[in-house]
Enzyme design. Structure first.
Site, PDB file in Angstrom:
ATOM      1  N   GLY A   1      37.407  10.355 -24.080  1.00 32.09           N
ATOM      2  CA  GLY A   1      37.884  11.935 -24.126  1.00 32.09           C
ATOM      3  C   GLY A   1      36.543  12.724 -24.505  1.00 32.09           C
TER       4      GLY A   1
ATOM      5  N   ALA B   1      39.145   9.846 -27.761  1.00 29.64           N
ATOM      6  CA  ALA B   1      40.504  10.552 -28.316  1.00 29.64           C
ATOM      7  C   ALA B   1      40.678   9.526 -29.362  1.00 29.64           C
ATOM      8  CB  ALA B   1      41.691  10.398 -27.351  1.00 29.64           C
TER       9      ALA B   1
ATOM     10  N   GLU C   1      34.959  13.275 -20.858  1.00 27.80           N
ATOM     11  CA  GLU C   1      35.918  14.033 -20.289  1.00 27.80           C
ATOM     12  C   GLU C   1      35.693  15.690 -20.964  1.00 27.80           C
ATOM     13  OE1 GLU C   1      39.408  11.754 -21.487  1.00 27.80           O
ATOM     14  OE2 GLU C   1      39.823  11.542 -19.448  1.00 27.80           O
TER      15      GLU C   1
ATOM     16  N   GLU D   1      38.487   3.561 -21.202  1.00 26.83           N
ATOM     17  CA  GLU D   1      39.897   3.382 -21.286  1.00 26.83           C
ATOM     18  C   GLU D   1      40.710   2.167 -21.018  1.00 26.83           C
ATOM     19  OE1 GLU D   1      38.495   6.298 -20.575  1.00 26.83           O
ATOM     20  OE2 GLU D   1      39.283   7.751 -21.393  1.00 26.83           O
TER      21      GLU D   1
HETATM   22  N1  CO8 Z   1      38.868   6.990 -32.486  1.00 32.57           N
HETATM   23  C1  CO8 Z   1      38.957   6.722 -33.968  1.00 32.57           C
HETATM   24  N2  CO8 Z   1      38.070   6.643 -34.631  1.00 32.57           N
HETATM   25  C2  CO8 Z   1      36.912   6.301 -33.938  1.00 32.57           C
HETATM   26  C3  CO8 Z   1      36.665   6.454 -32.595  1.00 32.57           C
HETATM   27  C4  CO8 Z   1      37.708   6.716 -31.777  1.00 32.57           C
HETATM   28  N3  CO8 Z   1      37.626   6.942 -30.527  1.00 32.57           N
HETATM   29  N4  CO8 Z   1      35.296   6.136 -32.446  1.00 32.57           N
HETATM   30  C5  CO8 Z   1      34.835   5.989 -33.554  1.00 32.57           C
HETATM   31  N5  CO8 Z   1      35.496   6.045 -34.461  1.00 32.57           N
HETATM   32  C6  CO8 Z   1      35.389   5.720 -36.095  1.00 32.57           C
HETATM   33  C7  CO8 Z   1      35.389   4.395 -36.442  1.00 32.57           C
HETATM   34  O1  CO8 Z   1      36.524   3.880 -36.715  1.00 32.57           O
HETATM   35  C8  CO8 Z   1      34.708   4.346 -37.683  1.00 32.57           C
HETATM   36  O2  CO8 Z   1      35.596   4.801 -38.716  1.00 32.57           O
HETATM   37  P1  CO8 Z   1      35.496   3.897 -40.105  1.00 32.57           P
HETATM   38  O3  CO8 Z   1      34.068   4.153 -40.716  1.00 32.57           O
HETATM   39  O4  CO8 Z   1      36.637   4.486 -40.897  1.00 32.57           O
HETATM   40  O5  CO8 Z   1      35.622   2.459 -39.871  1.00 32.57           O
HETATM   41  C9  CO8 Z   1      33.586   5.323 -37.538  1.00 32.57           C
HETATM   42  O6  CO8 Z   1      34.266   6.283 -36.483  1.00 32.57           O
HETATM   43  C10 CO8 Z   1      32.225   4.986 -37.158  1.00 32.57           C
HETATM   44  O7  CO8 Z   1      32.235   4.177 -35.864  1.00 32.57           O
HETATM   45  P2  CO8 Z   1      31.709   2.754 -35.703  1.00 32.57           P
HETATM   46  O8  CO8 Z   1      31.704   2.080 -37.014  1.00 32.57           O
HETATM   47  O9  CO8 Z   1      32.649   2.037 -34.779  1.00 32.57           O
HETATM   48  O10 CO8 Z   1      30.305   2.987 -35.281  1.00 32.57           O
HETATM   49  P3  CO8 Z   1      29.466   2.033 -34.309  1.00 32.57           P
HETATM   50  O11 CO8 Z   1      28.107   2.755 -34.285  1.00 32.57           O
HETATM   51  O12 CO8 Z   1      29.516   0.724 -34.706  1.00 32.57           O
HETATM   52  O13 CO8 Z   1      30.038   2.130 -32.731  1.00 32.57           O
HETATM   53  C11 CO8 Z   1      31.034   3.247 -30.827  1.00 32.57           C
HETATM   54  C12 CO8 Z   1      30.184   3.490 -32.305  1.00 32.57           C
HETATM   55  C13 CO8 Z   1      30.175   2.299 -29.945  1.00 32.57           C
HETATM   56  C14 CO8 Z   1      31.216   4.588 -30.234  1.00 32.57           C
HETATM   57  C15 CO8 Z   1      32.486   2.701 -31.442  1.00 32.57           C
HETATM   58  O14 CO8 Z   1      32.844   3.676 -32.415  1.00 32.57           O
HETATM   59  C16 CO8 Z   1      33.451   2.850 -30.349  1.00 32.57           C
HETATM   60  O15 CO8 Z   1      33.569   1.986 -29.464  1.00 32.57           O
HETATM   61  N6  CO8 Z   1      34.215   3.729 -30.537  1.00 32.57           N
HETATM   62  C17 CO8 Z   1      35.548   3.783 -29.619  1.00 32.57           C
HETATM   63  C18 CO8 Z   1      35.029   4.406 -28.412  1.00 32.57           C
HETATM   64  C19 CO8 Z   1      36.135   4.534 -27.223  1.00 32.57           C
HETATM   65  O16 CO8 Z   1      36.677   3.584 -26.831  1.00 32.57           O
HETATM   66  N7  CO8 Z   1      36.435   5.755 -26.715  1.00 32.57           N
HETATM   67  C20 CO8 Z   1      37.526   6.039 -25.890  1.00 32.57           C
HETATM   68  C21 CO8 Z   1      38.880   6.115 -26.580  1.00 32.57           C
HETATM   69  S1  CO8 Z   1      40.095   6.373 -25.281  1.00 32.57           S
HETATM   70  C22 CO8 Z   1      40.349   7.930 -24.941  1.00 32.57           C
HETATM   71  O17 CO8 Z   1      39.136   8.751 -25.222  1.00 32.57           O
HETATM   72  C23 CO8 Z   1      41.236   8.555 -23.798  1.00 32.57           C
HETATM   73  C24 CO8 Z   1      41.218   9.617 -23.818  1.00 32.57           C
HETATM   74  C25 CO8 Z   1      42.396  10.232 -23.078  1.00 32.57           C
HETATM   75  C26 CO8 Z   1      43.517  10.160 -24.020  1.00 32.57           C
HETATM   76  C27 CO8 Z   1      44.850  10.490 -23.233  1.00 32.57           C
HETATM   77  C28 CO8 Z   1      45.988  10.114 -24.091  1.00 32.57           C
HETATM   78  C29 CO8 Z   1      47.283   9.980 -23.505  1.00 32.57           C
END
Ligand code: CO8
Length: 258
Positions: free
Chosen positions: A108, A63, A111, A131
């Site tokens: 997400g 998400a 999921e 999360e």
């Molecule tokens: N949300 C928003 N933006 C994201 C997300 C995300 N989940 N993942 C990646 N991005 C964006 C980054 O911010 C970045 O944007 P920008 O270029 O503008 O800075 C772009 O995508 C590329 O990402 P990275 O530069 O971070 O790429 P890397 O290769 O360095 O890393 C990763 C890749 C390891 C996947 C890293 O991006 C990461 O850790 N992302 C987050 C993963 C995460 O924690 N996901 C879980 C989120 S929580 C969730 O999903 C809850 C679901 C249920 C929600 C219920 C709500 C009530």
């Protein structure tokens, strides 16, 4: 902007989450478009759906954290409900679904893959529920579907530790059914989808419903679910076609979904 694309390929369709600049992260707009695209799928003509992510790097990286960061408790619950409603729609789509997990499937994204019937992944795929490291619980069904798919002990270990797992471990715990080289994943998913599409569609859809509905009830009720669906396949033209062909020792005519 089409954050969710649907491409028809004969009897099958490929749905792509298309927001590669944010690793296909799910914000309100993506979730709302996913909902509309799922509504648009005609299960009388599409016999199997593949779900994948755009780009080389991610299936769906979760998400959208930027969007979630400022939510109140009430807004968080609404965001979770919106995601849950759409993922449940995907899970209960009458036709079979295959997640082709082409990279990161986190939060997400994991999921979303677990809302599909079958998960195939690239050797580069990474799964996880990060999360608790972000101060929240999984919110799009992760605690429920992961426990049902790989058992509560392993699901709790992965969810409590927020540990990501790579494709081989995902295969060994049963989270995915097969791993392929990244450049072959979609072709393999399509091969499986076309194979499913070649079987009698009414029977395939009944099998999906039998497994899904049967898992929600005890065994006495579950076998009744199967009995009803088994019975519903008789008198269809596809059943008559296939069984007469067997008896007459010939190949059956193509199934017509009737
Ligand atoms: N949300 C928003 N933006 C994201 C997300 C995300 N989940 N993942 C990646 N991005 C964006 C980054 O911010 C970045 O944007 P920008 O270029 O503008 O800075 C772009 O995508 C590329 O990402 P990275 O530069 O971070 O790429 P890397 O290769 O360095 O890393 C990763 C890749 C390891 C996947 C890293 O991006 C990461 O850790 N992302 C987050 C993963 C995460 O924690 N996901 C879980 C989120 S929580 C969730 O999903 C809850 C679901 C249920 C929600 C219920 C709500 C009530």
């Amino acid at each position: 902007m089409a954050f969710v694309e649907l491409e028809h390929k004969g009897d099958i369709a490929v749905l792509t989450i298309n927001r590669p600049e944010a690793l296909n992260a799910l914000n309100d707009e993506v979730i709302s478009q996913l909902d509309k695209v799922l509504d648009s799928i005609d299960s009388s003509s599409v016999r199997c759906l593949i779900v994948t992510g755009a780009g080389q790097k991610a299936f769906v990286a979760g998400a959208d954290i930027a969007q979630m960061s400022g939510l109140t408790k009430a807004e968080g619950e609404v965001f979770g409900k919106n995601g849950n409603d759409v993922f449940r729609k995907l899970e209960t789509l009458p036709i079979p679904t295959i997640a082709a997990v082409n990279g990161f499937a986190l939060g997400g994204g994991c999921e979303l893959s677990m809302s599909c019937d079958i998960r195939l992944c690239a050797d580069t795929a990474v799964f996880g529920q990060p999360e608790v490291g972000l101060g929240i619980t999984p919110g799009f069904g992760g605690t429920q579907r992961m426990a049902r798919l790989i058992g509560p002990g392993k699901a709790k270990e992965l969810i409590y530790t927020a540990r990501n797992i790579k494709a081989p471990e995902a295969l060994s715990v049963g989270l995915v059914q097969a791993v392929y080289p990244a450049d072959q994943l979609l072709a393999e998913a399509e091969k499986m989808a076309y194979r499913i599409a070649g079987n009698a569609p009414i029977a395939v859809r009944a099998c999906k419903k039998a497994v899904n509905d049967g898992l929600q009830v005890d065994m006495d009720a579950a076998v009744k679910v199967e009995e009803k669906l088994f019975g519903s396949c008789f008198e269809t033209r596809d059943q008559k076609n296939a069984m007469s062909a067997f008896i007459e020792k010939r190949k059956h005519d193509p199934f017509i979904n009737g």
